[in-house]
Design an enzyme around this catalytic site. Sequence first.
Site, PDB file in Angstrom:
ATOM      1  N   SER A 180       0.807  -1.269   0.264  1.00  0.00           N
ATOM      2  CA  SER A 180      -0.003   0.000   0.106  1.00  0.00           C
ATOM      3  C   SER A 180       0.770   1.155   0.068  1.00  0.00           C
ATOM      4  O   SER A 180       0.178   2.389  -0.686  1.00  0.00           O
ATOM      5  CB  SER A 180      -0.665   0.101   1.171  1.00  0.00           C
ATOM      6  OG  SER A 180      -0.066  -0.095   2.384  1.00  0.00           O
ATOM      7  N   HIS A 208      -5.075  -3.148  -3.238  1.00  0.00           N
ATOM      8  CA  HIS A 208      -4.485  -1.941  -4.379  1.00  0.00           C
ATOM      9  C   HIS A 208      -4.126  -2.668  -5.717  1.00  0.00           C
ATOM     10  O   HIS A 208      -3.842  -2.234  -6.701  1.00  0.00           O
ATOM     11  CB  HIS A 208      -3.066  -1.372  -3.704  1.00  0.00           C
ATOM     12  CG  HIS A 208      -3.504  -0.856  -2.454  1.00  0.00           C
ATOM     13  ND1 HIS A 208      -3.806   0.455  -2.482  1.00  0.00           N
ATOM     14  CD2 HIS A 208      -3.317  -1.044  -1.464  1.00  0.00           C
ATOM     15  CE1 HIS A 208      -4.084   1.240  -1.185  1.00  0.00           C
ATOM     16  NE2 HIS A 208      -3.671  -0.059  -0.569  1.00  0.00           N
ATOM     17  N   LYS A 240     -11.131   1.489  -2.814  1.00  0.00           N
ATOM     18  CA  LYS A 240     -10.286   2.031  -3.535  1.00  0.00           C
ATOM     19  C   LYS A 240     -10.417   1.966  -4.955  1.00  0.00           C
ATOM     20  O   LYS A 240     -11.462   2.957  -5.391  1.00  0.00           O
ATOM     21  CB  LYS A 240      -8.790   0.903  -3.186  1.00  0.00           C
ATOM     22  CG  LYS A 240      -8.452   1.575  -1.948  1.00  0.00           C
ATOM     23  CD  LYS A 240      -7.665   0.938  -1.116  1.00  0.00           C
ATOM     24  CE  LYS A 240      -7.387   1.173   0.308  1.00  0.00           C
ATOM     25  NZ  LYS A 240      -7.073   0.344   1.255  1.00  0.00           N
TER      26      LYS A 240
HETATM   27  C1  LIG Z   1      -6.979   0.309   2.761  1.00  0.00           C
HETATM   28  C2  LIG Z   1      -6.463  -1.113   3.017  1.00  0.00           C
HETATM   29  C3  LIG Z   1      -7.138  -1.990   4.109  1.00  0.00           C
HETATM   30  C4  LIG Z   1      -8.471  -1.370   4.571  1.00  0.00           C
HETATM   31  O1  LIG Z   1      -9.387  -1.575   3.995  1.00  0.00           O
HETATM   32  P1  LIG Z   1     -10.710  -0.343   4.106  1.00  0.00           P
HETATM   33  O2  LIG Z   1     -11.710  -1.017   3.682  1.00  0.00           O
HETATM   34  O3  LIG Z   1     -10.062   0.951   4.047  1.00  0.00           O
HETATM   35  O4  LIG Z   1     -10.804  -0.727   5.911  1.00  0.00           O
HETATM   36  C5  LIG Z   1      -6.588  -3.241   4.001  1.00  0.00           C
HETATM   37  N1  LIG Z   1      -5.550  -3.755   3.488  1.00  0.00           N
HETATM   38  C6  LIG Z   1      -4.777  -2.856   2.635  1.00  0.00           C
HETATM   39  C7  LIG Z   1      -3.666  -3.383   2.111  1.00  0.00           C
HETATM   40  C8  LIG Z   1      -5.350  -1.586   2.329  1.00  0.00           C
HETATM   41  O5  LIG Z   1      -4.517  -0.555   1.562  1.00  0.00           O
END
Ligand SMILES: *Cc1c(COP(=O)(O)O)cnc(C)c1O
Length: 407
Positions: A180, A208, A240
């Site tokens: 991330s 991602h 995302k």
């Molecule tokens: C953003 C993210 C999460 C958390 O997801 P949310 O839906 O925002 O709680 C988990 N793992 C990774 C790698 C992320 O980038």
Amino acid sequence: MPAKPRIAELEAALARLRRRHAERRRRVLETPQQPCVRLDGRALLSFCSNDYLGLANHPEVVAALRDGATRWGVGSGAAHLVTGHSAAHAALEEELAGFTGRDRALLFSTGYMANLGVIATLCGRDDTIWQDRLNHASLLDAAVLARGRLRRYPHADAGALARQLADQTATLIATDGVFSMDGDLAPLPELAALAERAGAWLLVDDAHGLGVLGEEGRGTLAHYGLDAERVPLLMGTLGKAFGTCGAFVAGSETLIETLIQRARSYIYTTAMPPALAEATRVSLAIARREGWRRTHLQILIKRLRSGANQLGLPLSDSPTAIQPLIAGSSEQALRWAAELETRGILVTAIRPPTVPAGKARLRICLSAAHTEAMVDRLLEALSELPLEPSPPAPSSTTDSAAMAAHP
Ligand SMILES: *Cc1c(COP(=O)(O)O)cnc(C)c1O
């Protein structure tokens, strides 16, 4: 009322954060998530969101949310196991299962909760959980919640993990698919082989990668050509590339049924609003069908990377929408971000403990909603910065910091 000395302790801790340039500040966004935003009253060109395909404010997705609210109301009113599980949720789960090529998918309210649910259900006190040192905080926290033995291996280093596994057991290996804060890919084929040999689960958090990599945006697994057999546990987020909110776990019939029966972060929480599930069904369909969004994103990535290369800017090696520019110290990263902001460009400085000590950075995020001219504006602003990275911190401090990662 809390005792005065305890409040004083908190105040002292906050003051220490400020002195270390580690204090976080929320800024107030006054527009939808899109390239041109207004933040705290200023118009800025933003390179910060995870809206990689430009779907967070897509008119069809917005309309689906509005129509969904007209049909379903706003709140789901209950947990999935009570009466909160609507036909909208069921349809989205089926579509996500088809998209990921798995028996079933299960919706969670957030990715954080999905990771807690999977790991704490499959692992307990007697289990050993192996994780990449740069895994997302929610994976690390999940291991703590499971009360299992958490072991970490050097970033993206399957060889090192193999050596560690030579004389130690493994119940589960967990990794980000695309990291991330770095944008690089986990060595999934090697990790899958190690998991098979060790008789361990492999969990890939593809927050991602989904939507961005592979055919139809099927993610990091598709990029490598890995199926459900090789990677039995897949977690994906909807906030995302898909531009909405929530998450899912996809896997076998048995796995999903087990999570429904036992995952506490699934059972003891209100189901996401059905209208959000409707909006996500539409954004998933757009993400799959509009391959031009991925193609355009790749063009922007190439343009940024070759432009940065010409300027001698040390972008980290990343093939994805996440393009980090390592600054070193938190102070330096903040200074660069402030300089860019005076030029009308918004890029957030990411600091420890989200990233290891000495690796503070500008996390540049590209989106299919950006134009090539916008990337050129970013490059122009970057070219005006005094970009001397501060000396790296000793590597001994880099690993311990990420343990406490809280983005
Ligand atoms: C953003 C993210 C999460 C958390 O997801 P949310 O839906 O925002 O709680 C988990 N793992 C990774 C790698 C992320 O980038």
